[in-house]
Scaffold this motif. Sequence first.
Motif, PDB file in Angstrom:
ATOM      1  N   GLY A 169      84.399  36.091  37.479  1.00 38.67           N
ATOM      2  CA  GLY A 169      83.233  35.329  37.073  1.00 38.67           C
ATOM      3  C   GLY A 169      82.249  35.213  38.235  1.00 38.67           C
ATOM      4  N   TYR A 170      81.240  34.457  37.983  1.00 43.34           N
ATOM      5  CA  TYR A 170      80.199  34.309  39.001  1.00 43.34           C
ATOM      6  C   TYR A 170      79.862  32.854  39.169  1.00 43.34           C
ATOM      7  N   MET A 171      79.518  32.540  40.458  1.00 40.43           N
ATOM      8  CA  MET A 171      79.095  31.164  40.727  1.00 40.43           C
ATOM      9  C   MET A 171      77.888  31.201  41.638  1.00 40.43           C
ATOM     10  N   TYR A 172      77.080  30.253  41.490  1.00 39.48           N
ATOM     11  CA  TYR A 172      76.013  30.106  42.492  1.00 39.48           C
ATOM     12  C   TYR A 172      75.517  28.683  42.523  1.00 39.48           C
TER      13      TYR A 172
ATOM     14  N   LEU B 126      68.336  16.512  48.803  1.00 38.30           N
ATOM     15  CA  LEU B 126      68.791  17.873  48.509  1.00 38.30           C
ATOM     16  C   LEU B 126      69.640  17.874  47.240  1.00 38.30           C
ATOM     17  N   PRO B 127      69.006  17.719  46.120  1.00 39.28           N
ATOM     18  CA  PRO B 127      69.784  17.855  44.875  1.00 39.28           C
ATOM     19  C   PRO B 127      70.186  19.308  44.672  1.00 39.28           C
ATOM     20  N   LEU B 128      71.411  19.478  44.237  1.00 38.19           N
ATOM     21  CA  LEU B 128      71.936  20.845  44.067  1.00 38.19           C
ATOM     22  C   LEU B 128      72.345  21.094  42.613  1.00 38.19           C
ATOM     23  N   VAL B 129      72.211  22.282  42.226  1.00 31.62           N
ATOM     24  CA  VAL B 129      72.675  22.673  40.867  1.00 31.62           C
ATOM     25  C   VAL B 129      73.678  23.811  41.010  1.00 31.62           C
ATOM     26  N   GLY B 130      74.831  23.564  40.495  1.00 33.25           N
ATOM     27  CA  GLY B 130      75.860  24.618  40.529  1.00 33.25           C
ATOM     28  C   GLY B 130      75.979  25.280  39.169  1.00 33.25           C
ATOM     29  N   VAL B 131      76.009  26.540  39.166  1.00 30.52           N
ATOM     30  CA  VAL B 131      76.165  27.276  37.873  1.00 30.52           C
ATOM     31  C   VAL B 131      77.377  28.181  37.960  1.00 30.52           C
ATOM     32  N   ILE B 132      78.163  28.164  36.958  1.00 28.61           N
ATOM     33  CA  ILE B 132      79.315  29.069  36.914  1.00 28.61           C
ATOM     34  C   ILE B 132      79.222  29.907  35.642  1.00 28.61           C
ATOM     35  N   ILE B 133      79.367  31.138  35.844  1.00 33.63           N
ATOM     36  CA  ILE B 133      79.315  32.076  34.702  1.00 33.63           C
ATOM     37  C   ILE B 133      80.674  32.772  34.617  1.00 33.63           C
ATOM     38  N   ILE B 134      81.364  32.478  33.571  1.00 32.76           N
ATOM     39  CA  ILE B 134      82.690  33.081  33.432  1.00 32.76           C
ATOM     40  C   ILE B 134      82.682  33.984  32.198  1.00 32.76           C
ATOM     41  N   PRO B 135      83.099  35.160  32.370  1.00 26.27           N
ATOM     42  CA  PRO B 135      83.126  36.040  31.172  1.00 26.27           C
ATOM     43  C   PRO B 135      84.115  35.504  30.126  1.00 26.27           C
ATOM     44  N   ARG B 136      83.659  35.566  28.948  1.00 24.95           N
ATOM     45  CA  ARG B 136      84.461  35.074  27.815  1.00 24.95           C
ATOM     46  C   ARG B 136      85.793  35.799  27.753  1.00 24.95           C
ATOM     47  N   LYS B 137      85.716  37.031  28.134  1.00 26.64           N
ATOM     48  CA  LYS B 137      86.913  37.865  28.063  1.00 26.64           C
ATOM     49  C   LYS B 137      88.025  37.266  28.896  1.00 26.64           C
ATOM     50  N   TYR B 138      87.585  36.686  30.002  1.00 29.05           N
ATOM     51  CA  TYR B 138      88.598  36.182  30.915  1.00 29.05           C
ATOM     52  C   TYR B 138      89.367  35.050  30.258  1.00 29.05           C
ATOM     53  N   ILE B 139      88.669  34.182  29.619  1.00 25.27           N
ATOM     54  CA  ILE B 139      89.338  33.023  29.019  1.00 25.27           C
ATOM     55  C   ILE B 139      89.929  33.369  27.650  1.00 25.27           C
TER      56      ILE B 139
END
Lengths: 151, 1331
Positions: B323-326, B408-421
């Motif tokens: 997956g991806y995170m940023y 410094l407000p932060l926004v975390g996004v996680i993108i996980i492929p559906r396939k993985y779950i």
Amino acid sequence: MEVACLQRRFIDLTATIFQQEILDSQFTQLQQLQDESSPNFIHEVVSLFFQEAEKLLNELSKALDQQIVDFKKVDAHVHRLKGSSASIGARRVKDVCIAFRSCCEENNKDGCIQHLQQVNQEYYLVKSNLEDLLKLEKQILASGGSIPTMK
Amino acid sequence: MAGAHQTPSAMMKPLAKLFKKLQTFIKCTENRTSILPQKKIIHGQPEEEEFNYQTTRCLSSYYSIFVARLAIMVMLAILIGMLTMLTWHFTKVYTMNSINSLAYGLRYELLQRPILRVWNILNSTVEITMAQVKLSEYVISHYEKPLSQEPAELHQMMRDVTWALFSSRTALDAITISYRNGFVQAFHRDHRSNTTFYIYCELVNSSVNQGKAHHGHIHKPRDRPASAIWYRERLDPVTGEKKGDRRQIPPDDLIKIAGLAEVQDGAASWRVAVSKFTDSPLLSAALPVRHPSGGSIVAAVGVTTALKSVGQLMKELVDFHSGYMYLTSLEGYVLATSTDAPLLRNTTGRKLMMATDFEDHIIRSGAEWLQRAYGNKFPINHEVHAENVLLGNQRYYIDSFFLNLTRLPLVGVIIIPRKYILGKVDQIGFTTLVILISASICFLAIGCVCILILTSGVSKAMKLRAELISQLDARRRAEASSNYKSQFLANMSHELRTPMAAVIGLLDILIYDDCLTNEQFATVTQIRKCSTALLRLLNNILDLSKVESGKLVLEEAEFDLGRELEGLVDMFSVQCINHNVETILDLSDDMPKVVRGDSARIVQIFTNLISNSIKFTSEGHIILRGWCDGSNHSSRPECSEAQKMSQCALRNRSKQHESIVKKEYQKNDKITLWFEVEDTGCGIDPSKWESVFESFEQADPSTTRMHGGTGLGLCIVRNLVNKMGGEINVVKKDGQGTLMQLSLLLGMPEDCTVNSFQTEFGKYSLKVLLALHGKQSRSIMSQWLREKGFFTWEASEWNGLTQILQQVFQENMQWSTSEPINLSRIRVVPRENSIHKMGGLDILIVVDISLLDQSTNIWKQQLIFLDQYRGKAKFAWMLSHDTSNAIKVELRRKGHFLMINKPLYKTKMTNILHAIVNEGNFENEKGSNQLNSSMDEDLHESHDLDSIHFDAISSDVSDISDMDNRDSKINTFYSEEEITERNPESHQPSYSNSQKISTQRVPLDKIIKKPNILLETENLINMSKDFTETDKHGGIIMDYSCRYGYNKDNKKNMISSITDNLQDIKPQAVVGNEDAFLKLNQPHDGGESVIEQEYQWNVKPTLYNKGDIKQKMIAKTSMASPGNTHAEGMEKQLSTERSVELAYRGSRLLENQDMHYSVHKNDCVALSSLVPDQNPLGGLCILLAEDNPILQRVATTMLEKKGAKVIAVGDGMQAVDAIKCMLCAEENKRQNSTHQDDVAEGLSELQKYTSFDLVLMDCQMPKLDGYEATKTIRNIEAGTGLHIPIVAVTAHAMSSDEAKCLEVGMDAYLTKPIDSKLMVSTILSLTKRDV
């Protein structure tokens, strides 16, 4: 000559009567029974039959006029009429009586009334024929002829 | 869920296709099956209608079956589909729910960790900053005072402190301290080269600036250091020792140094910075260092931390989980990602990149999607959870979290492929679905097949049932129609029969009319024949329909089978002679004489068969054979025993030649009789052997034209035979013609013993010469005679006859010398004295009259030729119906009295032999060839028997048997009388036994005696000249002769032929008469004979001497052997005196006979009832109970005409009263018979006729009907022993009425209208017994 003519007429009339089955062999038998010892036999019997039949026909029409028809009574009357007509040899009256009786057994009022009319018709037919015959017979006898025998 | 909905509809499509295919398949098969019967129709044209009906029915049933199948299949499909869907759906929903919650947790956890790290970093940075600030404040406060003197010391101090802090925190990127005066101290750590630098700046115009710095110019703008010179010193990263020279570097080149400007408000500031030397963004925090006392800011401390570690952590996490995170700042600048892509833009100096411009396309597209989806309107907490976001061509879960740090407000996004779950889950779900669908399809298919199989079974059954129903329907209709047919036929033929009977009756009357011309007579005869034929046809049809409708009831009465069949053969032989066909009856001797059964039907069977045979036989013969079923019949041994017996008892019974063979039968025993009718006609084709017995079926339809007929005869025969428990078949035959074999099951008579008379002729050693024309009958007869112990010759023509005669008589001469040899050749029979009795006259010649040449006058010569043998042999002549009178007269003239009509069969032969034997006895006695009355008698016996048979069988045979006109007519009349008289008797079994026998006997005897009487009359007439005494009797008998006046012809013949002889030898004739009389009395039962004997006994002593008495004694005791009488008669012959006496005795006997007749007066009356001018009912008194005046009158007249006295009453009550009166009168009579007259006078009109002989009772009468009246009368009678015959007169012609009448005690039954003849005969039959 007159006698011969009358005799021929008598024969013709008898032939038609028998042909139409108004009368049958029973009547012939009756005719044979009439001889010197009982010269009026036929007349006697026939008038008896007329009396009886008319009485019965009256009774019948009365019985059938009623609201509730007593079929047993009607049947008994018809039976008597049948017996009478059979003894005189009135074939057609007898035949209608037989049909009439079967109607009575079924308690069929309309049929009975219809048959009563038929019986009436047949009876008057027989009556007129027999009266003619007897009249003719009388005439023949009066004119000194003999009644031709029927075979 | 949308997918879940889609899939079933997609699944339904193949199912629907499958259904369509199934439908077409079913249709195909149905079409095939429905086509087949249609094809059949073409073959079976007549059944077309029925089949059409059937096919339409079939088709409709097919459709219904098809619809049923379809419905069941659809239901099954829906069921299975629903099950599948539900299973799948619920599984999926639950799985998804649980997995989703799990995945959410996972994602949250995953994102939480880098955020925590960031948080940690921030915290540690803040802590370090705070620590630096505190240290700085301390140092500054320490050096407050000397500040102005020695700032270098302060800086040195500061540098050490800062170094200690910096080296303790390796994660720090840099620590900077910028003083108010512009002096900057910084430590920087380059993580890539792992080197540490100390950077500081030297103030060039320090004097100028110092003052300012000390004097509140600390807040000098930052741009001031531009004048400063920056140096960098390389330090040992551990110790902090200087390792290299200081180098001058451009200001602010290496690190971002937090300036005072950034901490102007005194609070900590946060910002993300980029540096030239690092790829990752930096987090820098700045805090002011305040003067411990003044609170003024003296310096700013900045701490910079690289965010790289966050990226590292993310990478680790992502490596583990995929997956991806940023992380981005609130503005959208990417701070850290899990990828290796550069975070900074290099185009125009180092700058942070926006997430949407990120190099990694997944992150970019994720960011773009977020922006698209939410834009700037993020939810308040900035949290987003999106599932199934399509990025590129894969689905992802996108989750974002918001971390609200000050500045410094932060926004975390996680993108996980559906396939993985959900990859596995989806996969398993898919396979499950596939399995489910395939399984359900399998189920469906199997279910459909099962339905097909099951419904096909059901449909077959339905089809069969439908067929069965239609068949039953058809059958019922057919039966009904055939029933209608039968009924119609029965009714029709009945209706037709009645007028036909009248027509025939009238024709009969016309035929007997004398005034007809010949032409008219012929025409009328023709009409009568046609009418008879028509009537026969009608009768056939009626019979057939009767049998078919099961209405025919067979009568069970005893009858003489042999006699019936003989009569039948007699009848047909007349017909056959014209055809040149012999008719032969060949019944075996073991057949019972009397059987029980329906004689009329049996005769009908044989009539049909024989007439059928005659129809198709133009020449040859027709044989009717009959024998008994051998199994239950063994008469032979008994027979021989009887022979012996009879031989032993020969002396005692020399005259009675019949031995009685007694056969014991069980009561109601049935016997099977076999018959064969054989002809030599055209024959029947073997293939038609069965079908000829069908109705309206003929072997060869073309024969109808030639022979006529409807083909009903044999059908009736078969029906009748089957009804009698037998069978009829056509049997294979040698030679031409047909052989029909039938068996009948007939009952045996109730009296268990059957007397079958078998004649013993063997002892007379007769030799018989059969000169007969017909070959078959001759051979059968001769065979039978041989069996009986006769020697026979056969001759078929005149020449043969003469030849044999010559031979025989030559031989015969020799025989007298060498007798034993010849005898042994014939048959050894113990004959004793009988041989000499026969006196050589032991040859019987039976001559067929047709052997004589009748066309010319040669027959006269032939007769003369035969005449020479008269002394040596006996002649018996076979006449045929067309034998001319001349021959008969001539034969009689020559003394041949033994004449019989054709055909010859055993009974006739037996009769002839009897005659011969008897004659032989007389001849022995008298020793001359004088006329013998017994011969005449026999002759007439046979004649009369013939005619009786003839007429008993059918009354319309009279046209066939055109016998000698008048004679035959009289005969017919006579026999009719016979029948009318006998009939009522046979219907009354209650009649007392002895009386029955006598009454039955008498008429028979009369027939036999008739000629005898005539003879006797003749005798008496002759004798009366001599004996005046007998005149009286003669007169009485004359009366009889008048009564039988119609026998005038016969009488005349008699007279002409016998007068001469009689005149000469009267006494002998009288003796003969007496003998004949005695003989005739033989068949009478003992009682009568005894009476007769007693009479003789009483009379004789007064007239005869002792010798005579003795003689009579003997006569009485030896009744069974009258031969003795003959012997004595021989003695009598010696003296004329005696003969005169005997003649008188004969006359006395005749008187006796007369009395005997008078005993049976009624019979005589009955017999002569049809003779005109007689009152058959004379003297009878009849009570007529009839309510109908007409019928009363008619019946009265009828009865009075017949001579009866009639008392008529009007109802049953009166009838009962009348009977009561009568009984009272009887009682009175009995009680005081002396005062009978007085009583009679006192009685009323009704009682004048004290005794009613009979009551005619109408059944339907007022007051008391006929049945009740009869019951009452019978009750009254009960004690008295009287029984008044009561005849019912009723208009009901039903048999049930008859039964009812008989039940209540009536004796007979008449239907209205009354037929006078029938009435008279009924009355006579009932009143007779009272006499």
